[in-house]
Design a protein around this motif. Sequence first.
Motif, PDB file in Angstrom:
ATOM      1  N   ALA A 142       0.851  -1.191   0.000  1.00 62.63           N
ATOM      2  CA  ALA A 142       0.000   0.000   0.000  1.00 62.63           C
ATOM      3  C   ALA A 142       0.885   1.239   0.000  1.00 62.63           C
ATOM      4  CB  ALA A 142      -0.911  -0.001   1.218  1.00 62.63           C
ATOM      5  N   GLU A 143       0.602   2.173  -0.877  1.00 64.32           N
ATOM      6  CA  GLU A 143       1.410   3.385  -0.983  1.00 64.32           C
ATOM      7  C   GLU A 143       1.159   4.357   0.162  1.00 64.32           C
ATOM      8  OE1 GLU A 143       3.858   4.072  -3.087  1.00 64.32           O
ATOM      9  OE2 GLU A 143       3.634   2.108  -4.007  1.00 64.32           O
ATOM     10  N   SER A 144       0.042   4.189   0.853  1.00 68.79           N
ATOM     11  CA  SER A 144      -0.289   5.070   1.965  1.00 68.79           C
ATOM     12  C   SER A 144      -1.086   4.291   3.000  1.00 68.79           C
ATOM     13  CB  SER A 144      -1.111   6.264   1.468  1.00 68.79           C
ATOM     14  OG  SER A 144      -1.714   6.949   2.547  1.00 68.79           O
ATOM     15  N   LEU A 151     -10.217   0.293  -0.882  1.00 66.94           N
ATOM     16  CA  LEU A 151      -9.711  -0.937  -1.482  1.00 66.94           C
ATOM     17  C   LEU A 151     -10.546  -2.167  -1.134  1.00 66.94           C
ATOM     18  CD1 LEU A 151      -5.850  -0.467  -1.088  1.00 66.94           C
ATOM     19  CD2 LEU A 151      -7.222  -0.220  -3.140  1.00 66.94           C
ATOM     20  N   ASP A 152     -11.727  -1.991  -0.604  1.00 72.83           N
ATOM     21  CA  ASP A 152     -12.548  -3.145  -0.215  1.00 72.83           C
ATOM     22  C   ASP A 152     -12.833  -4.062  -1.398  1.00 72.83           C
ATOM     23  OD1 ASP A 152     -12.559  -2.408   2.387  1.00 72.83           O
ATOM     24  OD2 ASP A 152     -14.641  -1.737   2.459  1.00 72.83           O
ATOM     25  N   GLU A 187       7.954   0.477  -6.759  1.00 71.69           N
ATOM     26  CA  GLU A 187       7.285   1.737  -7.090  1.00 71.69           C
ATOM     27  C   GLU A 187       5.791   1.500  -7.112  1.00 71.69           C
ATOM     28  OE1 GLU A 187       8.625   2.758 -11.034  1.00 71.69           O
ATOM     29  OE2 GLU A 187       8.475   0.670 -11.679  1.00 71.69           O
ATOM     30  N   SER A 188       5.030   2.549  -7.376  1.00 69.63           N
ATOM     31  CA  SER A 188       3.583   2.402  -7.506  1.00 69.63           C
ATOM     32  C   SER A 188       3.252   1.728  -8.831  1.00 69.63           C
ATOM     33  CB  SER A 188       2.903   3.769  -7.442  1.00 69.63           C
ATOM     34  OG  SER A 188       3.187   4.524  -8.610  1.00 69.63           O
ATOM     35  N   ALA A 233      -4.172   2.264  -9.336  1.00 70.11           N
ATOM     36  CA  ALA A 233      -2.757   2.306  -9.710  1.00 70.11           C
ATOM     37  C   ALA A 233      -1.937   3.271  -8.858  1.00 70.11           C
ATOM     38  CB  ALA A 233      -2.616   2.681 -11.192  1.00 70.11           C
ATOM     39  N   GLN A 234      -2.560   4.318  -8.357  1.00 66.45           N
ATOM     40  CA  GLN A 234      -1.847   5.284  -7.520  1.00 66.45           C
ATOM     41  C   GLN A 234      -1.731   4.814  -6.070  1.00 66.45           C
ATOM     42  OE1 GLN A 234      -0.333   7.958  -8.533  1.00 66.45           O
ATOM     43  NE2 GLN A 234      -1.229   8.439 -10.532  1.00 66.45           N
ATOM     44  N   GLU A 235      -2.653   3.964  -5.653  1.00 68.95           N
ATOM     45  CA  GLU A 235      -2.723   3.560  -4.244  1.00 68.95           C
ATOM     46  C   GLU A 235      -1.948   2.282  -3.937  1.00 68.95           C
ATOM     47  OE1 GLU A 235      -7.266   5.282  -4.307  1.00 68.95           O
ATOM     48  OE2 GLU A 235      -6.836   3.151  -4.579  1.00 68.95           O
TER      49      GLU A 235
END
Length: 247
Positions: A142-144, A151-152, A187-188, A233-235
């Motif tokens: 997880a990026e954060s 994300l459920d 990376e993401s 994709a960002q998360e």
Amino acid sequence: MESSLYETYLAQLGIGGAHPGGFGFTKQFLEQERLHPHTELLDAGCGTGQTASYIASQYGCKVTVIDHNETMLEKATQRFSRDGLSIHSVQGDVQQLPFEQHSFDFVITESVLIFTSVPQSIKELYRVLKPNGALILLEMTAESPSIGKKLDEFKSFYNIEHIPTEQEWLKLLIDAGFTKSEVRGGESVASALAKATAPSQSIEPMDLNPSKTLHPQLEHIQQKHQLLTMTHAQEIGYRLYRAEKKV
């Protein structure tokens, strides 16, 4: 360990290198390790055997593989036979490894633990490593820590309990007994996709071994996987974690 629709998709199409970063990333990080013919190596969750076959042929290691998915393991053993490699194949669960403690010098697992009880699996990998052995994890991250319920649907589709952040992964490794854990890359998903589609980037051919009979919803599963990947994709990203067992 319950299979997800995504695992069915991977197994029936016989996709190798489906993990984040692809097979090219695998070859890059293996170059940094001191693998040799006396190295006893476990590929935990080997899939169709692409990585294990490469390690055995490139470095001459004594390779053992394990996977709980019968279809995956069948395709892995077909690959080993085709490549003329003597690789010990075992069907079993990463959460309850059927090996004695201190069995391996090196353990590698690529996008596997995230689909299991992560703390239990890491403890098992620690147990089967020899003193001074090393563990490589290439895992979804997880990026954060604040992504929460966004994300459920993602977790439900992939049958994932929790997606740890980078710091959570490192703590899980230390809690299991590893004396040193670090991040060696990653990376993401968004960043990885941008690089993969860059004009200067050569496209790696897909490694496929499709089954004769396919799941009737396979195309739908593939489309859902692609949609969720793009949506988050960002998360979501991936990291390469390396840990050492000093006793």
